[in-house]
Motif scaffolding. Structure first.
Motif, PDB file in Angstrom:
ATOM      1  N   GLY A 233      36.665  40.199  39.718  1.00 51.98           N
ATOM      2  CA  GLY A 233      35.975  39.005  40.066  1.00 51.98           C
ATOM      3  C   GLY A 233      35.454  38.163  38.898  1.00 51.98           C
ATOM      4  O   GLY A 233      34.825  38.536  37.959  1.00 51.98           O
ATOM      5  N   TYR A 263      39.692  36.847  40.871  1.00 49.37           N
ATOM      6  CA  TYR A 263      39.416  35.998  41.958  1.00 49.37           C
ATOM      7  C   TYR A 263      38.175  35.489  41.281  1.00 49.37           C
ATOM      8  O   TYR A 263      37.105  35.810  41.025  1.00 49.37           O
ATOM      9  N   GLU A 266      34.372  35.303  42.546  1.00 50.79           N
ATOM     10  CA  GLU A 266      33.889  36.346  43.275  1.00 50.79           C
ATOM     11  C   GLU A 266      33.157  37.064  42.295  1.00 50.79           C
ATOM     12  O   GLU A 266      33.518  37.060  41.202  1.00 50.79           O
ATOM     13  N   TRP A 270      33.570  41.181  47.377  1.00 55.84           N
ATOM     14  CA  TRP A 270      33.775  39.898  48.103  1.00 55.84           C
ATOM     15  C   TRP A 270      34.414  40.396  49.583  1.00 55.84           C
ATOM     16  O   TRP A 270      34.496  41.567  49.952  1.00 55.84           O
ATOM     17  N   ASN A 274      39.813  36.855  50.539  1.00 55.02           N
ATOM     18  CA  ASN A 274      40.029  37.503  49.692  1.00 55.02           C
ATOM     19  C   ASN A 274      40.140  39.048  49.584  1.00 55.02           C
ATOM     20  O   ASN A 274      40.807  39.705  49.154  1.00 55.02           O
TER      21      ASN A 274
END
Length: 290
Positions: A233, A263, A266, A270, A274
């Motif tokens: 993330g 991501y 994120e 998450w 996702n």
């Protein structure tokens, strides 16, 4: 580094309305009916592999398994100091539902503290577990082909063991979800975060770069590494963006088959779409490589 997807994966299960049947509590390697060739499913909980109370694992054996049945090893997170295999129980259920031919080994390992470094202790525990599985493979009726899925600190341990400790090349694939990859990263060494520094302090008061590199997947990976899938993330407060990106670049340089999913919005975990995307990609990667 425990704060991750444990509640998120549960939300996914609720969203998708999954339900799981309980497995047999006793190991039964013979057909339930003498006239049948069916080998029943079995679950063994808290199988001891050492003298410490944390040295236990749960093993879930599917029905009709053979000596070709592949094994998935789950490694929990918790910053090397906390966490428990029960944190991965939702993953056990998910794999049983969607990858029902795999045997699953959900492990505990000895936890570090201010006087006990995680390294190489926790890696030694994984070695002992793998050796135990090999010794018992005919009893369990499983193969010696392993895959790893680890979260956070468990992702780090999964990568490092697969890259540097798998001397028999038994690992078919490894997945890291928000796992540290380079403990010698400048983002760690020059950090101003008390939480991150507490993890660094676990490694000892006289840290040197060679020590950190020796226990970093980024520095130990070779061209012989197994296929690897990575999930990170962009807003993770514990794992700098460089961790996943740099390892992905290194795997590309070495020609190691891998996937990298990032991501941007994120953090250290998450939920929602996702999370569904993570499982979909992870499942496809397992099917392709394991």
């Amino acid at each position: 580094m425990r704060k991750f997807v444990y509640t998120g994966i549960l939300s996914l299960f609720i969203l998708l309305n999954y339900s799981c049947n309980s497995e047999d509590s006793d190991l039964n390697i013979t057909p339930s009916d003498p006239t049948s060739s069916t080998i029943t499913a079995a679950t063994l909980l808290n199988v001891s592999y050492g003298s410490d109370s944390d040295q236990v694992y749960d093993i879930y054996l599917p029905q009709n398994r053979t000596l070709s049945t592949k094994v998935m090893i789950l490694v929990h997170g918790g910053g090397w100091t906390t966490g428990d295999k029960t944190d991965m129980n939702d993953y056990v259920e998910q794999i049983q539902q969607e990858l029902p031919t795999y045997a699953i080994v959900n492990i505990n390992y000895r936890l570090a503290n201010q006087t006990t470094s995680p390294f190489p202790m926790q890696l030694d525990d994984i070695t002992t577990i793998v050796n135990d599985l090999k010794t018992k493979n005919e009893t369990y009726i499983i193969s010696e082909d392993y895959g790893f899925v680890g979260i956070s600190a468990g992702g780090h341990l999964s990568l490092l063991w697969s890259y540097a400790y798998d001397t028999q090349a038994d690992v078919n694939m490894v997945a890291s979800i928000v796992g540290p990859t380079n403990l010698a990263d400048e983002a760690y060494l020059n950090n101003a975060d008390t939480t991150i520094q507490a993890y660094i302090d676990l490694f000892g008061i006289d840290l040197v770069i060679p020590f950190l590199e020796n226990f970093s997947p980024y520095h130990k990976v070779t061209a012989a590494a197994p296929p690897t899938t990575l999930f990170y993330g962009g807003q993770d407060p514990l794992i700098p963006n460089s961790q996943g990106m740099d390892l992905s670049d290194r795997l590309t340089q070495l020609g190691v088959s891998h996937e990298f999913t990032f991501y941007p919005q994120e953090g250290h975990g998450w939920t929602g779409q996702n999370l569904f995307d993570t499982w979909t990609k992870l499942k496809a990667f397992v099917i392709e490589n394991h």
